[in-house]
Design a protein around this motif. Structure first.
Motif, PDB file in Angstrom:
ATOM      1  N   TYR A  16       0.841  -1.193   0.000  1.00 27.79           N
ATOM      2  CA  TYR A  16       0.000   0.000   0.000  1.00 27.79           C
ATOM      3  C   TYR A  16       0.872   1.237   0.000  1.00 27.79           C
ATOM      4  N   LEU A  17       0.521   2.185  -0.859  1.00 28.53           N
ATOM      5  CA  LEU A  17       1.187   3.474  -0.934  1.00 28.53           C
ATOM      6  C   LEU A  17       0.140   4.574  -0.990  1.00 28.53           C
ATOM      7  N   ARG A  18       0.421   5.673  -0.309  1.00 31.70           N
ATOM      8  CA  ARG A  18      -0.440   6.854  -0.371  1.00 31.70           C
ATOM      9  C   ARG A  18       0.448   8.074  -0.434  1.00 31.70           C
ATOM     10  N   CYS A  19       0.089   8.995  -1.288  1.00 28.81           N
ATOM     11  CA  CYS A  19       0.887  10.200  -1.449  1.00 28.81           C
ATOM     12  C   CYS A  19      -0.026  11.407  -1.591  1.00 28.81           C
ATOM     13  N   PRO A  21       0.799  15.746  -1.774  1.00 30.35           N
ATOM     14  CA  PRO A  21      -0.006  15.896  -2.980  1.00 30.35           C
ATOM     15  C   PRO A  21       0.309  14.802  -3.998  1.00 30.35           C
ATOM     16  N   ARG A  22      -0.446  14.806  -5.072  1.00 35.57           N
ATOM     17  CA  ARG A  22      -0.324  13.767  -6.099  1.00 35.57           C
ATOM     18  C   ARG A  22       1.089  13.707  -6.663  1.00 35.57           C
ATOM     19  N   ASP A  23       1.609  12.491  -6.792  1.00 33.75           N
ATOM     20  CA  ASP A  23       2.910  12.257  -7.406  1.00 33.75           C
ATOM     21  C   ASP A  23       2.685  11.931  -8.874  1.00 33.75           C
ATOM     22  N   PRO A  24       3.133  12.794  -9.793  1.00 38.27           N
ATOM     23  CA  PRO A  24       2.888  12.544 -11.218  1.00 38.27           C
ATOM     24  C   PRO A  24       3.537  11.251 -11.721  1.00 38.27           C
ATOM     25  N   ARG A  25       4.519  10.747 -11.008  1.00 38.40           N
ATOM     26  CA  ARG A  25       5.177   9.490 -11.418  1.00 38.40           C
ATOM     27  C   ARG A  25       4.564   8.274 -10.722  1.00 38.40           C
ATOM     28  N   GLY A  26       3.522   8.477  -9.955  1.00 39.82           N
ATOM     29  CA  GLY A  26       2.837   7.356  -9.317  1.00 39.82           C
ATOM     30  C   GLY A  26       3.689   6.607  -8.309  1.00 39.82           C
ATOM     31  N   MET A  27       4.607   7.323  -7.671  1.00 43.60           N
ATOM     32  CA  MET A  27       5.475   6.742  -6.638  1.00 43.60           C
ATOM     33  C   MET A  27       6.322   5.596  -7.186  1.00 43.60           C
ATOM     34  N   ALA A  29       9.509   5.180  -7.543  1.00 43.14           N
ATOM     35  CA  ALA A  29      10.670   4.791  -6.731  1.00 43.14           C
ATOM     36  C   ALA A  29      10.237   3.900  -5.561  1.00 43.14           C
ATOM     37  N   HIS A  30       9.128   4.242  -4.922  1.00 37.81           N
ATOM     38  CA  HIS A  30       8.623   3.428  -3.810  1.00 37.81           C
ATOM     39  C   HIS A  30       8.185   2.051  -4.302  1.00 37.81           C
ATOM     40  N   ALA A  32       9.418   0.426  -6.835  1.00 37.36           N
ATOM     41  CA  ALA A  32      10.623  -0.350  -7.137  1.00 37.36           C
ATOM     42  C   ALA A  32      11.242  -0.915  -5.861  1.00 37.36           C
ATOM     43  N   VAL A  33      11.285  -0.107  -4.815  1.00 40.04           N
ATOM     44  CA  VAL A  33      11.839  -0.577  -3.539  1.00 40.04           C
ATOM     45  C   VAL A  33      11.001  -1.725  -2.988  1.00 40.04           C
ATOM     46  N   LEU A  34       9.686  -1.611  -3.054  1.00 41.50           N
ATOM     47  CA  LEU A  34       8.813  -2.677  -2.549  1.00 41.50           C
ATOM     48  C   LEU A  34       8.975  -3.962  -3.375  1.00 41.50           C
ATOM     49  N   ARG A  35       9.146  -3.832  -4.677  1.00 40.46           N
ATOM     50  CA  ARG A  35       9.386  -5.020  -5.514  1.00 40.46           C
ATOM     51  C   ARG A  35      10.703  -5.693  -5.142  1.00 40.46           C
ATOM     52  N   ARG A  36      11.755  -4.887  -4.941  1.00 38.73           N
ATOM     53  CA  ARG A  36      13.055  -5.462  -4.554  1.00 38.73           C
ATOM     54  C   ARG A  36      12.975  -6.110  -3.179  1.00 38.73           C
ATOM     55  N   PHE A  37      12.287  -5.479  -2.255  1.00 41.18           N
ATOM     56  CA  PHE A  37      12.151  -6.029  -0.908  1.00 41.18           C
ATOM     57  C   PHE A  37      11.407  -7.366  -0.951  1.00 41.18           C
ATOM     58  N   ALA A  38      10.344  -7.421  -1.717  1.00 42.02           N
ATOM     59  CA  ALA A  38       9.601  -8.680  -1.861  1.00 42.02           C
ATOM     60  C   ALA A  38      10.519  -9.760  -2.425  1.00 42.02           C
TER      61      ALA A  38
END
Length: 109
Positions: A16-19, A21-27, A29-30, A32-38
């Motif tokens: 789950y991610l929440r940002c 104001p709106r992040d135009p890149r849809g987070m 970087a976050h 990618a980090v969650l995919r690597r952690f998984a």
């Protein structure tokens, strides 16, 4: 002989991610980090539930969809980068995450 993950870990984890104001890149970087952690945990890539540009005090469709998916048994593992995704207020974030606001949150909480 190859090792196989326990049955409960064959389901994709949720993230789950929440940002705001709106992040135009849809987070990205976050994500990618969650995919690597998984991957480091030996899990498949997580299904990302995102509330982009959504205040923590308002309606959070991504969190609602995540909650529904968890209740339906679609995920047994939840990954979050920190309690801040639930709220910028520490007390509210702790209530939302089910973790103690004074406890150092680690991989198990």
């Amino acid at each position: 002989m190859t090792a196989t993950a326990p049955a409960e870990h064959r389901l994709p984890p949720a993230a789950y991610l929440r940002c705001y104001p709106r992040d135009p890149r849809g987070m990205q970087a976050h994500r990618a980090v969650l995919r690597r952690f998984a991957g480091r945990l030996g899990l498949p890539a997580p299904v990302i539930y995102l509330d982009n540009g959504v205040l923590s005090a308002g309606t959070r469709p991504g969190l609602q969809n995540l909650t529904t998916a968890l209740m339906e048994g679609l995920h047994t593992v939840l990954l979050v980068p920190g309690r801040w995704v639930f709220s910028v207020d520490d007390q509210q974030a702790a209530r939302s995450s089910g973790c103690s606001p004074t406890r150092d949150v680690g991989a198990s909480c």
